[in-house]
Design a protein around this motif. Sequence first.
Motif, PDB file in Angstrom:
ATOM      1  N   LEU A 176      21.360   4.078  13.311  1.00 46.71           N
ATOM      2  CA  LEU A 176      20.033   4.566  13.670  1.00 46.71           C
ATOM      3  C   LEU A 176      19.110   4.905  12.804  1.00 46.71           C
ATOM      4  O   LEU A 176      17.934   5.602  13.200  1.00 46.71           O
ATOM      5  CB  LEU A 176      20.548   5.935  14.662  1.00 46.71           C
ATOM      6  N   GLY A 177      19.474   4.498  11.499  1.00 43.61           N
ATOM      7  CA  GLY A 177      18.208   4.808  10.682  1.00 43.61           C
ATOM      8  C   GLY A 177      18.719   5.877   9.668  1.00 43.61           C
ATOM      9  O   GLY A 177      17.802   6.307   8.571  1.00 43.61           O
ATOM     10  N   ALA A 178      19.795   6.647   9.878  1.00 42.66           N
ATOM     11  CA  ALA A 178      20.230   7.780   9.051  1.00 42.66           C
ATOM     12  C   ALA A 178      20.728   7.265   7.818  1.00 42.66           C
ATOM     13  O   ALA A 178      21.089   6.041   7.341  1.00 42.66           O
ATOM     14  CB  ALA A 178      20.837   8.834   9.541  1.00 42.66           C
ATOM     15  N   ASP A 179      21.002   8.229   6.581  1.00 41.33           N
ATOM     16  CA  ASP A 179      21.605   7.584   5.419  1.00 41.33           C
ATOM     17  C   ASP A 179      22.724   8.431   5.204  1.00 41.33           C
ATOM     18  O   ASP A 179      22.362   9.900   5.159  1.00 41.33           O
ATOM     19  CB  ASP A 179      20.455   7.840   4.459  1.00 41.33           C
ATOM     20  N   ARG A 180      23.929   8.167   4.887  1.00 40.25           N
ATOM     21  CA  ARG A 180      24.929   9.098   4.575  1.00 40.25           C
ATOM     22  C   ARG A 180      24.877  10.016   3.503  1.00 40.25           C
ATOM     23  O   ARG A 180      25.141  11.276   3.713  1.00 40.25           O
ATOM     24  CB  ARG A 180      26.150   8.255   4.171  1.00 40.25           C
ATOM     25  N   GLU A 181      24.099   9.578   2.179  1.00 39.24           N
ATOM     26  CA  GLU A 181      24.014  10.577   1.015  1.00 39.24           C
ATOM     27  C   GLU A 181      23.096  11.429   1.592  1.00 39.24           C
ATOM     28  O   GLU A 181      23.254  12.903   1.253  1.00 39.24           O
ATOM     29  CB  GLU A 181      23.176   9.685   0.018  1.00 39.24           C
ATOM     30  N   ASP A 182      21.938  11.439   2.612  1.00 39.47           N
ATOM     31  CA  ASP A 182      20.950  12.278   2.935  1.00 39.47           C
ATOM     32  C   ASP A 182      21.854  13.571   3.878  1.00 39.47           C
ATOM     33  O   ASP A 182      21.588  14.467   3.893  1.00 39.47           O
ATOM     34  CB  ASP A 182      19.891  11.472   3.713  1.00 39.47           C
TER      35      ASP A 182
ATOM     36  N   GLU B 251      23.966  21.563   1.731  1.00 38.27           N
ATOM     37  CA  GLU B 251      23.056  22.653   1.740  1.00 38.27           C
ATOM     38  C   GLU B 251      23.014  23.532   3.006  1.00 38.27           C
ATOM     39  O   GLU B 251      22.160  24.649   3.077  1.00 38.27           O
ATOM     40  CB  GLU B 251      21.680  22.146   1.579  1.00 38.27           C
ATOM     41  N   GLY B 252      24.019  23.215   3.860  1.00 35.71           N
ATOM     42  CA  GLY B 252      23.988  24.130   5.123  1.00 35.71           C
ATOM     43  C   GLY B 252      23.039  23.963   6.005  1.00 35.71           C
ATOM     44  O   GLY B 252      22.850  24.654   6.995  1.00 35.71           O
ATOM     45  N   ARG B 253      22.310  22.689   5.952  1.00 35.05           N
ATOM     46  CA  ARG B 253      21.260  22.428   6.928  1.00 35.05           C
ATOM     47  C   ARG B 253      21.797  21.854   8.149  1.00 35.05           C
ATOM     48  O   ARG B 253      21.090  21.761   9.175  1.00 35.05           O
ATOM     49  CB  ARG B 253      20.128  21.893   6.337  1.00 35.05           C
ATOM     50  N   GLN B 254      22.974  21.208   8.116  1.00 35.95           N
ATOM     51  CA  GLN B 254      23.624  20.640   9.437  1.00 35.95           C
ATOM     52  C   GLN B 254      25.066  21.315   9.406  1.00 35.95           C
ATOM     53  O   GLN B 254      25.543  21.647   8.577  1.00 35.95           O
ATOM     54  CB  GLN B 254      23.731  19.011   9.179  1.00 35.95           C
TER      55      GLN B 254
ATOM     56  N   ARG C  27      13.785   2.875   9.339  1.00 30.63           N
ATOM     57  CA  ARG C  27      14.431   2.548   8.304  1.00 30.63           C
ATOM     58  C   ARG C  27      14.197   3.657   6.983  1.00 30.63           C
ATOM     59  O   ARG C  27      14.976   3.543   5.987  1.00 30.63           O
ATOM     60  CB  ARG C  27      14.052   1.200   7.734  1.00 30.63           C
ATOM     61  N   HIS C  28      13.273   4.470   7.263  1.00 24.09           N
ATOM     62  CA  HIS C  28      13.068   5.224   6.369  1.00 24.09           C
ATOM     63  C   HIS C  28      13.641   6.925   6.710  1.00 24.09           C
ATOM     64  O   HIS C  28      13.013   7.442   7.609  1.00 24.09           O
ATOM     65  CB  HIS C  28      11.305   5.897   6.180  1.00 24.09           C
ATOM     66  N   PRO C  29      14.700   7.331   5.868  1.00 25.37           N
ATOM     67  CA  PRO C  29      15.123   8.494   6.458  1.00 25.37           C
ATOM     68  C   PRO C  29      14.586   9.675   6.446  1.00 25.37           C
ATOM     69  O   PRO C  29      14.714  10.423   7.227  1.00 25.37           O
ATOM     70  CB  PRO C  29      16.302   8.592   5.015  1.00 25.37           C
ATOM     71  N   THR C  30      13.105   9.802   5.462  1.00 27.77           N
ATOM     72  CA  THR C  30      12.493  10.883   5.702  1.00 27.77           C
ATOM     73  C   THR C  30      11.829  10.890   7.004  1.00 27.77           C
ATOM     74  O   THR C  30      11.387  12.044   7.504  1.00 27.77           O
ATOM     75  CB  THR C  30      11.339  10.779   4.866  1.00 27.77           C
TER      76      THR C  30
END
Lengths: 307, 293, 97
Positions: A86-92, A99-102, C83-86
Amino acid sequence: MDLEREFERVVAADHRIEPRDWMPDGYRKTLIRQIAQHAHSEIIGMQPEGNWISRAPSLRRKAILLAKVQDEAGHGLYLYAATETLGADREDLTTKLIEGRQKYSSIFNYPTLTFADVGVIGWLVDGAAICNQVPLCRTSYGPYARAMIRVCKEESFHQRQGYELLMTMMRGTDAQKAMVQDAVNRWWWPSLMMFGPPDAESSNTEQSMVWRIKRHTNDELRQRFVDMSVPQAEKLGVTLPDPKIAWNAERGHHDFGDIDWDEFWQVVKGDGPCNAERIENRRKAHEDGAWVREAAAAYAAKKERVA
Amino acid sequence: MSFDNAYESLVEGHEEKHWAFGTGFTHALSGVDRAISSTVDRDDLAAYCLMLGDDALVYAQRLAEWCAKAPELEEDVALANIALDLLGQARMLLSRAGEIQGTDEDALAYLRDSSEFRNVHLAEIDCGPGPGGDFATTMARLLVFSAWRLALLHRLTGSADPVLAAVAAKGVKELTYHRDHAAQWVLRLAGGTDYSRERMVAGLAVVWPHLDELFTAHPIEHRLAEAGVAVDPAELRSEVDSVLDTVLGAAGLTRPDVASVPGGGRGGVHTEAMAPLLAEMQVVARALPGGVW
Amino acid sequence: MTEPRSSWPLYEVFVRGKRGLNHVHVGSLHAPDDEMALRNARDLYTRRNEGVSIWVVKADAITASSPDEKDPFFAPAGDKVYRHPTFYAIPEDVPHL
């Protein structure tokens, strides 16, 4: 708009949405949030039981528990992978977790005090998870549904091993039986809370049902879990810590007592017994591993330059 | 646990009320010919099974400490797989010792004291995630341990004892994988960043003093090797050295210049790390005498 | 020179469960390089079952068509932006689910 109508048609026909299909922003965001929370829950969920691997009282139990906790790492991986379609990133997402944001499932903020907790987590917590997750095998987003099929297959082994451990302990010494009952007393109500707040207070349920991300309401799933657990408790010879549990022939379901929602919200908001410790452990593992991840990435970059 | 068909989950329907899997962890020695040759000394054979079994058990205990602490989730899964392989080997070997001595794997794992354990020191020392090491030290130990045990099990596939031969045959496949995993990481850490290279060099220096013990034969190993049952560990030295030199050479590393420390694990003499390790492993089993699990 | 990332690239995993079958996409994982991706895939998706064949390929090396002719790639809300996580301002305080 054509694309939106096509999306609605696919969902209404109970077909699957795939990664490159057009989808409403809200659908995408809801999915990322839900799947990430689910993934975080698997990863944080490794800790309460992982604590007992070193102390498992038989080699067979040690192997089972290690394999189970390893499965949870795998489940987290499958689910993070689904968010990445879906475009998310595991690191993020990991950063947001530490950081307690999720959030992650509040159940893992309760402590595991004896080895019987390993069995009760398998029986009740994994049992509740299965009730929640089996319908998700038919959820509208393809990669999520496929990840859940794999997860559910393994979860059923988890629940089975938990129940089997408890049956074994209930055939053991009086001290063991008391340990099992004590663990059931501590985990029963938190397990009921795993289904989330009552339908009347659940803000996300309605839209998620329309999108077929969710297939049943919180209260429906909770009822199913109670109906499943009551005969299992009888068979096991333990008492569920709720005097109001009784068969209601008219409804065709078991009635049960009121859940302490104040406790639920307190734990959700971060003031549960183990919230800080669980997050701190995850943060430490992630930060302690940074130099290893960097080293491997640097090595790969050097090899690419040479090639 | 088994995935005969890796993608069956994608094509099969799901049965909601079905507990799909058995637990599959029950019989440590099922299906293996367990006859004991009349020419083999039973006490020696049991002690030898404990030596190899304790190596695997104690090391698996150490590896499992990484659970939920690995540098990345994929590595968590990999380390757990290695620990599970070794735990499986330990269960078979302790079960074998147990049936000779009239006891079982759990009594042997949970009711013996430190002086009755026969593992080498390399298996018991803290190489991380505790204060004694880190991921590099962990990979240094995995490289040395698996190179040594692979060489040992490889020869043991020809053992006159059918159980040892069967355990070895299964273990060879597993250890080949462990050794390769360690080698891959040693290459990456040595060739990654300046910091990771430093850590790798430091990690090797932690495990190297325990190398000599791996090739020192206990009298029981001598006797059983002569009977064609066991492997004389002294014979493994050149093969293991050559494997280690190959990996270190590819990584641009040299052997640490550190002195050996005394061994003695085969005879029940251990390091200070052993007592706390056992205290933790045995605490529940010992706290509930007569408990069934 | 690009900065070494502390996070590893995404790989897609394809498995041939037994002879006579095609490789089938089973999922994805992260790894620093091809060789480690293959090892991780064996650990994660096949539990090192022998006799299966695995392909791994970096996700960004895959060129894909869209499932139907109305290619959303060209639509105003196509998938590129995602594609941009932001892009994802995920609510910071999610009470439940």
